[in-house]
Design an enzyme around this catalytic site. Structure first.
Site, PDB file in Angstrom:
ATOM      1  N   ASP A   1       3.310   2.472  11.876  1.00 57.00           N
ATOM      2  CA  ASP A   1       2.128   1.891  11.261  1.00 57.00           C
ATOM      3  C   ASP A   1       1.113   1.622  12.369  1.00 57.00           C
ATOM      4  O   ASP A   1       1.490   1.292  13.497  1.00 57.00           O
ATOM      5  CB  ASP A   1       2.469   0.583  10.539  1.00 57.00           C
ATOM      6  CG  ASP A   1       1.426   0.191   9.503  1.00 57.00           C
ATOM      7  OD1 ASP A   1       1.708   0.303   8.301  1.00 57.00           O
ATOM      8  OD2 ASP A   1       0.319  -0.220   9.913  1.00 57.00           O
TER       9      ASP A   1
ATOM     10  N   VAL B   1       4.685   0.653  -0.450  1.00 49.82           N
ATOM     11  CA  VAL B   1       5.325   1.930  -0.757  1.00 49.82           C
ATOM     12  C   VAL B   1       6.191   2.391   0.406  1.00 49.82           C
ATOM     13  O   VAL B   1       7.362   2.725   0.247  1.00 49.82           O
ATOM     14  CB  VAL B   1       4.270   3.007  -1.093  1.00 49.82           C
ATOM     15  CG1 VAL B   1       4.946   4.358  -1.332  1.00 49.82           C
ATOM     16  CG2 VAL B   1       3.470   2.600  -2.314  1.00 49.82           C
TER      17      VAL B   1
ATOM     18  N   CYS C   1      -3.360   1.255  -8.919  1.00 51.57           N
ATOM     19  CA  CYS C   1      -3.072   2.517  -9.611  1.00 51.57           C
ATOM     20  C   CYS C   1      -3.974   2.744 -10.814  1.00 51.57           C
ATOM     21  O   CYS C   1      -4.808   3.655 -10.824  1.00 51.57           O
ATOM     22  CB  CYS C   1      -1.600   2.547 -10.031  1.00 51.57           C
ATOM     23  SG  CYS C   1      -0.440   2.581  -8.642  1.00 51.57           S
TER      24      CYS C   1
ATOM     25  N   ARG D   1      -5.573  -7.903  -3.827  1.00 54.17           N
ATOM     26  CA  ARG D   1      -6.469  -6.755  -3.686  1.00 54.17           C
ATOM     27  C   ARG D   1      -6.618  -6.051  -5.040  1.00 54.17           C
ATOM     28  O   ARG D   1      -5.670  -5.875  -5.762  1.00 54.17           O
ATOM     29  CB  ARG D   1      -5.913  -5.776  -2.652  1.00 54.17           C
ATOM     30  CG  ARG D   1      -5.832  -6.335  -1.242  1.00 54.17           C
ATOM     31  CD  ARG D   1      -5.078  -5.383  -0.336  1.00 54.17           C
ATOM     32  NE  ARG D   1      -3.723  -5.153  -0.809  1.00 54.17           N
ATOM     33  CZ  ARG D   1      -2.917  -4.183  -0.352  1.00 54.17           C
ATOM     34  NH1 ARG D   1      -3.351  -3.362   0.569  1.00 54.17           N
ATOM     35  NH2 ARG D   1      -1.700  -4.061  -0.826  1.00 54.17           N
TER      36      ARG D   1
ATOM     37  N   THR E   1      -1.538   8.676  -3.653  1.00 55.38           N
ATOM     38  CA  THR E   1      -2.221   9.265  -4.806  1.00 55.38           C
ATOM     39  C   THR E   1      -3.436  10.064  -4.343  1.00 55.38           C
ATOM     40  O   THR E   1      -4.268   9.556  -3.594  1.00 55.38           O
ATOM     41  CB  THR E   1      -2.677   8.172  -5.776  1.00 55.38           C
ATOM     42  OG1 THR E   1      -1.535   7.429  -6.216  1.00 55.38           O
ATOM     43  CG2 THR E   1      -3.371   8.778  -6.981  1.00 55.38           C
TER      44      THR E   1
ATOM     45  N   THR F   1      -5.151   5.283  -0.503  1.00 57.41           N
ATOM     46  CA  THR F   1      -6.188   6.252  -0.906  1.00 57.41           C
ATOM     47  C   THR F   1      -7.129   5.550  -1.886  1.00 57.41           C
ATOM     48  O   THR F   1      -6.996   5.705  -3.106  1.00 57.41           O
ATOM     49  CB  THR F   1      -5.580   7.511  -1.555  1.00 57.41           C
ATOM     50  OG1 THR F   1      -4.600   7.112  -2.539  1.00 57.41           O
ATOM     51  CG2 THR F   1      -4.913   8.391  -0.516  1.00 57.41           C
TER      52      THR F   1
END
Length: 419
Positions: free
Chosen positions: A25, A6, A250, A321, A110, A75
């Site tokens: 980062d 993202v 998601c 993942r 999110t 998240t």
């Protein structure tokens, strides 16, 4: 802040639009690869990174004097399916310790409705000794791009933008308009934007759960679920969803943020929870289908060998993942079945580490009793079906979770099963 699937496209987009961009980062390995001109996501391409003017680094001083700080950290949810906002809190703390007055902090991760105002902002206030609305502002703009999908890349998807006040909203609309071609949707509040992100994927989760449950029920009834969907799909207002494994960052995750907040407020969203339960069962169902097929073919389970084609969470990406195929592997191994994987997109060492199975470097069907198609990568379209059927063991089984091989396998000795 956060240069993954993202954050990195966002940084590049702002850079290409002429903004002065810093990319921060905490991973030294990620920053090292970016500084060497390598795209760690493999989504944008090395040339894009090499041609950018982004200042990459792990030093939080990069935040100092930034007009806008955009947070794009993971998240996840806990084992109990509760939201884990530790990364957001850590990022907020780092921001607060380095923030300059007048800056705007935007969260793209999110979260549950209310998190930007109730979690992010207070941590920044505590770390900075600044007051929201006086020395700094916050906004929320959920990520919507699809990694590996040029049609739904950053600039091609409508961007939802919200702010803690009208002035901040107007400012962020102007900022994001410089990188978004598809248009901006102005959400009336932070909470509306946060809820919208959850609902987008809840809607898909429920629709997929419906056809997944239909497929399971039709299997018990001895009815072809795909034929049912094709027939029903002739009606003008029928929505076209197909059964399948539901993985990724998601759809399997976002519903739990909404469920968590709704329950905190005293409401049980039963339909949303049930949809999650259905889709979380599908990997086990695929394992059961495979076991049933092996039994009907006269195989001894503890002597059976299964090859899984595609272990990423969806076709044509390298990310393993949150891949749902892990549940299928577990279900097979519980019966002593030997599982081997092959994936032309994923890193083989990562696959071995994640799933603890043998992994082929070159595709080889020799003497496998069953094949499961987990992710329909484009590379599998060139499989020689005749050669595969000759190399597989006696009375082989093929489980097609993507429903793409039935026509090719009809004239072979392979027993074919769809999800």
């Amino acid at each position: 802040m956060g240069l993954g699937y993202v954050g990195l496209p966002l940084a590049v987009g702002f850079d290409q639009a002429g903004h002065n961009v810093r990319g921060y980062d905490i991973s030294k390995a990620t920053i090292s690869r970016l500084e060497e001109g390598e795209d760690p996501t493999k989504d944008l391409g090395d040339d894009t990174i090499q041609n950018s003017d982004i200042n990459f680094g792990t030093d939080p001083e990069l935040i100092t004097d930034a007009e806008y700080v955009i947070i794009t950290v993971p998240t996840p949810v806990s084992d109990e399916k509760d939201p884990n906002l530790d990364y957001v809190k850590s990022a907020a703390r780092t921001v607060g310790e380095n923030l300059s007055p007048g800056s705007t902090v935007v969260l793209e991760s999110t979260v549950f409705p209310g998190a930007t105002r109730e979690v992010l902002a207070p941590v920044i206030e505590e770390a900075s000794n600044y007051t929201l609305g006086d020395e700094f502002s916050v906004g929320y703009s959920p990520e919507r791009l699809v990694p590996g999908d040029e049609k739904h890349s950053l600039e091609n998807v409508v961007k939802i933008v919200s702010g803690c006040n009208k002035e901040t909203l107007d400012d962020l609309v102007e900022l994001y308009s410089s990188v978004i071609d598809a248009g901006i949707h102005e959400a009336p509040s932070l909470e509306v934007a946060e809820a919208a992100k959850c609902i987008e994927n809840i809607q898909r989760d429920i629709n997929i759960a419906l056809v997944n449950e239909l497929a399971i029920a039709c299997d018990y009834l001895g009815v072809d679920s795909n034929a049912v969907l094709e027939a029903a799909g002739t009606k003008w207002n029928f929505h076209d969803y197909r059964p399948g494994l539901v993985g990724g960052h998601c759809i399997p995750v976002d519903p739990f943020f909404f469920i968590y907040k709704a329950k905190k407020q005293g409401f049980n969203p039963n339909l949303i929870e049930t949809a999650r339960e259905v889709n979380e069962y599908i990997p086990e169902h695929v394992a059961k289908q495979t076991i049933k097929g092996l039994n009907l073919s006269g195989k001894v389970l503890q002597e059976s060998k299964v090859l899984i084609l595609g272990l990423t969470y969806k076709p044509n990406v390298e990310d393993i993942r949150t891949s749902a195929i892990g549940g299928t592997i577990k279900g097979l191994e519980e019966f002593g079945i030997e599982v081997t994987g092959h994936d032309p997109q994923a890193d083989n060492d990562e696959v071995r580490c994640e799933f603890e199975i043998a992994v082929q470097n070159e595709l080889d069907f020799d003497n496998f009793d069953a094949v499961i198609l987990g992710a329909a990568h484009d590379e599998y379209e060139s499989i020689d079906i005749k050669t595969m059927s000759e190399e597989l063991g006696e009375n082989p089984v093929f489980i097609d979770t993507e429903d793409i091989f039935e026509g090719d396998l009809k004239e072979t000795n392979i027993k074919y099963y769809r999800l």
